[in-house]
Design a protein around this motif. Sequence first.
Motif, PDB file in Angstrom:
ATOM      1  N   ALA A 164     -50.090  15.476 -90.998  1.00 23.30           N
ATOM      2  CA  ALA A 164     -51.221  15.366 -91.934  1.00 23.30           C
ATOM      3  C   ALA A 164     -52.562  15.527 -91.223  1.00 23.30           C
ATOM      4  O   ALA A 164     -53.607  15.590 -91.875  1.00 23.30           O
ATOM      5  CB  ALA A 164     -51.172  14.017 -92.649  1.00 23.30           C
ATOM      6  N   GLY A 166     -55.522  17.242 -89.675  1.00 26.06           N
ATOM      7  CA  GLY A 166     -56.183  18.536 -89.616  1.00 26.06           C
ATOM      8  C   GLY A 166     -55.518  19.621 -90.431  1.00 26.06           C
ATOM      9  O   GLY A 166     -55.829  20.804 -90.273  1.00 26.06           O
ATOM     10  N   GLY A 203     -54.827   7.670 -91.275  1.00 28.30           N
ATOM     11  CA  GLY A 203     -55.527   8.876 -90.848  1.00 28.30           C
ATOM     12  C   GLY A 203     -54.679  10.099 -91.123  1.00 28.30           C
ATOM     13  O   GLY A 203     -53.460  10.088 -90.947  1.00 28.30           O
ATOM     14  N   LEU A 224     -59.083   6.512 -90.414  1.00 27.67           N
ATOM     15  CA  LEU A 224     -59.516   7.248 -89.223  1.00 27.67           C
ATOM     16  C   LEU A 224     -59.681   8.697 -89.686  1.00 27.67           C
ATOM     17  O   LEU A 224     -58.729   9.327 -90.153  1.00 27.67           O
ATOM     18  CB  LEU A 224     -58.482   7.122 -88.103  1.00 27.67           C
ATOM     19  CG  LEU A 224     -58.809   7.805 -86.776  1.00 27.67           C
ATOM     20  CD1 LEU A 224     -60.184   7.423 -86.246  1.00 27.67           C
ATOM     21  CD2 LEU A 224     -57.741   7.462 -85.724  1.00 27.67           C
TER      22      LEU A 224
HETATM   23  C1  PEP Z   1     -57.819  12.465 -86.673  1.00 36.72           C
HETATM   24  O1  PEP Z   1     -58.361  13.191 -85.874  1.00 36.72           O
HETATM   25  O2  PEP Z   1     -57.449  11.343 -86.331  1.00 36.72           O
HETATM   26  C2  PEP Z   1     -57.629  12.931 -88.046  1.00 36.72           C
HETATM   27  C3  PEP Z   1     -57.050  12.145 -88.907  1.00 36.72           C
HETATM   28  O3  PEP Z   1     -58.088  14.207 -88.339  1.00 36.72           O
HETATM   29  P1  PEP Z   1     -58.285  14.848 -89.810  1.00 36.72           P
HETATM   30  O4  PEP Z   1     -59.015  13.810 -90.641  1.00 36.72           O
HETATM   31  O5  PEP Z   1     -59.084  16.061 -89.579  1.00 36.72           O
HETATM   32  O6  PEP Z   1     -56.938  15.099 -90.365  1.00 36.72           O
END
Ligand code: PEP
Length: 245
Positions: A164, A166, A203, A224
């Motif tokens: 998930a 990026g 995240g 995050l």
């Molecule tokens: C991260 O770098 O911890 C992250 C969750 O990236 P993104 O929000 O771009 O998926």
Amino acid sequence: MRALIAGNWKMNGLAADVERIAAPLAASGPPAGCDLLVCPPATILREVGRVLAGSAVALGAQDCHPAPSGAHTGDLSAAMLRDAGATWVILGHSERRADHGEGDALVRAKAAAAAAAGLTPIVCVGETEAQRVAGEHLGIVRGQLAGSLPDDFAGVVAYEPVWAIGTGRNASEADVAEMHAAVREALITRFAGRGAAVRILYGGSVKPANAAALLAVKDVGGALVGGASLNAADFLAIARAAPRA
Ligand code: PEP
């Protein structure tokens, strides 16, 4: 529990970008009931800290070495990051686990070094897509927690499914609920009452459009945020979507 919205700038940002990204955050400050943290590259920690000074927005780094000092060319100790103004540090991010072969024991040593230097660690865990498809995701994350957290852990855990990050594909609310419940259970089993108070961030492709739904899931104590944290308006919109403490 107050939500923590943490921005991971990753390897993005030059001195010329600092004002544009950090000044709106400093001007706004964290939304009521929410903590806001930015983690820029170490090269611009001081500049970002200068812009954030006087605001309640916290400053963090993205990695540290487990040793306090010594012959480790190119590395940065926790004390150096603290000296540059950081009070937080992200550790065990899946990009470091993948790009630099970091394992749980090293992440655990880094978390201990961070705490000793006065930094609050955010320890990242999360399964790959293949592990999830194989039904191994809960076991993988439980193992990462057991190996990566020191016995006296007093920080934050970030659950970040690797698939998930990026990609624009956030985990479903049901998947997040299942995993965060499992992480909470593991933290309570190991740390008792202390484990109940640890914030567990989600995240992985958190954006203004999906933040409210993800942040409302039980046991999600914040986010995050990678890509969206490079845009101050998007980052603040995500923070405003967090439930009030
Ligand atoms: C991260 O770098 O911890 C992250 C969750 O990236 P993104 O929000 O771009 O998926």
